[in-house]
Design a protein around this motif. Structure first.
Motif, PDB file in Angstrom:
ATOM      1  N   TYR A 119       0.780  -1.152  -0.077  1.00 27.55           N
ATOM      2  CA  TYR A 119      -0.030   0.057  -0.285  1.00 27.55           C
ATOM      3  C   TYR A 119       0.928   1.336   0.037  1.00 27.55           C
ATOM      4  O   TYR A 119       1.882   1.353   0.574  1.00 27.55           O
ATOM      5  CB  TYR A 119      -0.844  -0.005   1.184  1.00 27.55           C
ATOM      6  N   GLN A 123      -3.132   4.979   1.033  1.00 30.25           N
ATOM      7  CA  GLN A 123      -3.911   3.485   1.017  1.00 30.25           C
ATOM      8  C   GLN A 123      -3.761   2.828   2.391  1.00 30.25           C
ATOM      9  O   GLN A 123      -4.889   2.362   2.510  1.00 30.25           O
ATOM     10  CB  GLN A 123      -3.516   2.449  -0.023  1.00 30.25           C
ATOM     11  N   GLU A 148      -7.216   0.262  -7.401  1.00 34.75           N
ATOM     12  CA  GLU A 148      -7.122   1.640  -7.315  1.00 34.75           C
ATOM     13  C   GLU A 148      -8.317   2.293  -6.687  1.00 34.75           C
ATOM     14  O   GLU A 148      -8.256   3.063  -6.079  1.00 34.75           O
ATOM     15  CB  GLU A 148      -6.401   2.169  -8.513  1.00 34.75           C
ATOM     16  N   PHE A 151      -9.414   1.369  -3.217  1.00 35.64           N
ATOM     17  CA  PHE A 151      -8.784   1.788  -2.156  1.00 35.64           C
ATOM     18  C   PHE A 151      -9.031   3.482  -2.051  1.00 35.64           C
ATOM     19  O   PHE A 151      -9.153   3.868  -0.996  1.00 35.64           O
ATOM     20  CB  PHE A 151      -7.354   1.915  -2.251  1.00 35.64           C
ATOM     21  N   SER A 197       0.489  -0.721  -6.056  1.00 35.59           N
ATOM     22  CA  SER A 197      -0.182   0.507  -6.208  1.00 35.59           C
ATOM     23  C   SER A 197      -0.303   1.285  -7.712  1.00 35.59           C
ATOM     24  O   SER A 197      -1.351   1.946  -7.852  1.00 35.59           O
ATOM     25  CB  SER A 197      -0.154   1.444  -5.182  1.00 35.59           C
TER      26      SER A 197
END
Length: 202
Positions: A119, A123, A148, A151, A197
């Motif tokens: 993360y 996040q 994405e 989150f 990410s």
């Protein structure tokens, strides 16, 4: 939000008591169709990333290949298991996690422990509240959206959660469950694993 924990305790207790006959029937069907154990247990990150053991009804068999390795999810997920997932009945044992204070009715879904190092700092903020059985991301795409997007919705919930937002999420979750919307990503038996990410289309 001081009312959140008392509300979690009241609602989860009521659902558990009312649903006892359903849990008994599901337990018998799971043993008959999928084998034992009845419950699936796995370590997940909770509040501030602290590990806890999540409880779910089992949805997959334990079929293995000739080398003793578990077969891919798609080959172990039976029609009955898909039914449990599409109706969210497999999530019912998580009410016990709510009673224990490890989860909330509403919050970001608890994911896998191995995702924690992947993360971004932003996040990571999804762990600033207790994880939930349902959440803002679940009523806005669930498994049909990218990691994405999911989150971003989780962090938005952390910053904006209120009692009335939780009520809205619970009501919309019931509607989504009845319609069985956004259960899986297209072409996937389960949600594709999160890698990092920056990964797109995951």
């Amino acid at each position: 939000m001081k009312i959140k924990r008392p509300f979690d305790l009241l609602l989860s207790t009521l659902i558990l008591l009312i649903g006892l006959p359903i849990y008994a029937i599901l337990s018998i069907l799971i043993v008959t169709k999928l084998g034992s154990p009845i419950l699936f247990r796995q370590q997940r990150p909770g509040l501030h990333g602290k590990p806890f053991t999540i409880l779910k009804f089992r949805t997959m068999t334990s079929k293995r290949d000739e080398a003793g390795n578990l077969l891919p999810d798609g080959q172990r997920l039976t029609p009955f298991g898909r039914f449990l997932r599409s109706t969210s009945l497999d999530e019912l044992p998580e009410l016990l996690n709510v009673l224990k204070g490890e989860m909330s009715i509403v919050g970001p879904r608890p994911l896998l422990m191995q995702y924690l190092p992947l993360y971004t700092p932003e996040q990571q903020r999804r762990h600033d509240v207790r994880p939930g059985i349902t959440g803002w991301a679940q009523i806005n795409g669930r498994n049909a959206i990218s990691w994405e997007e999911k989150f971003k919705m989780d962090v938005w919930y952390v910053d904006n959660h209120t009692f009335w937002l939780d009520i809205k999420i619970i009501l919309q979750t019931i509607i989504k469950t009845i319609k069985r919307d956004d259960i899986n990503q297209r072409g996937q038996a389960t949600m594709k694993a999160f890698t990092d990410s920056t990964t797109r289309n995951i």
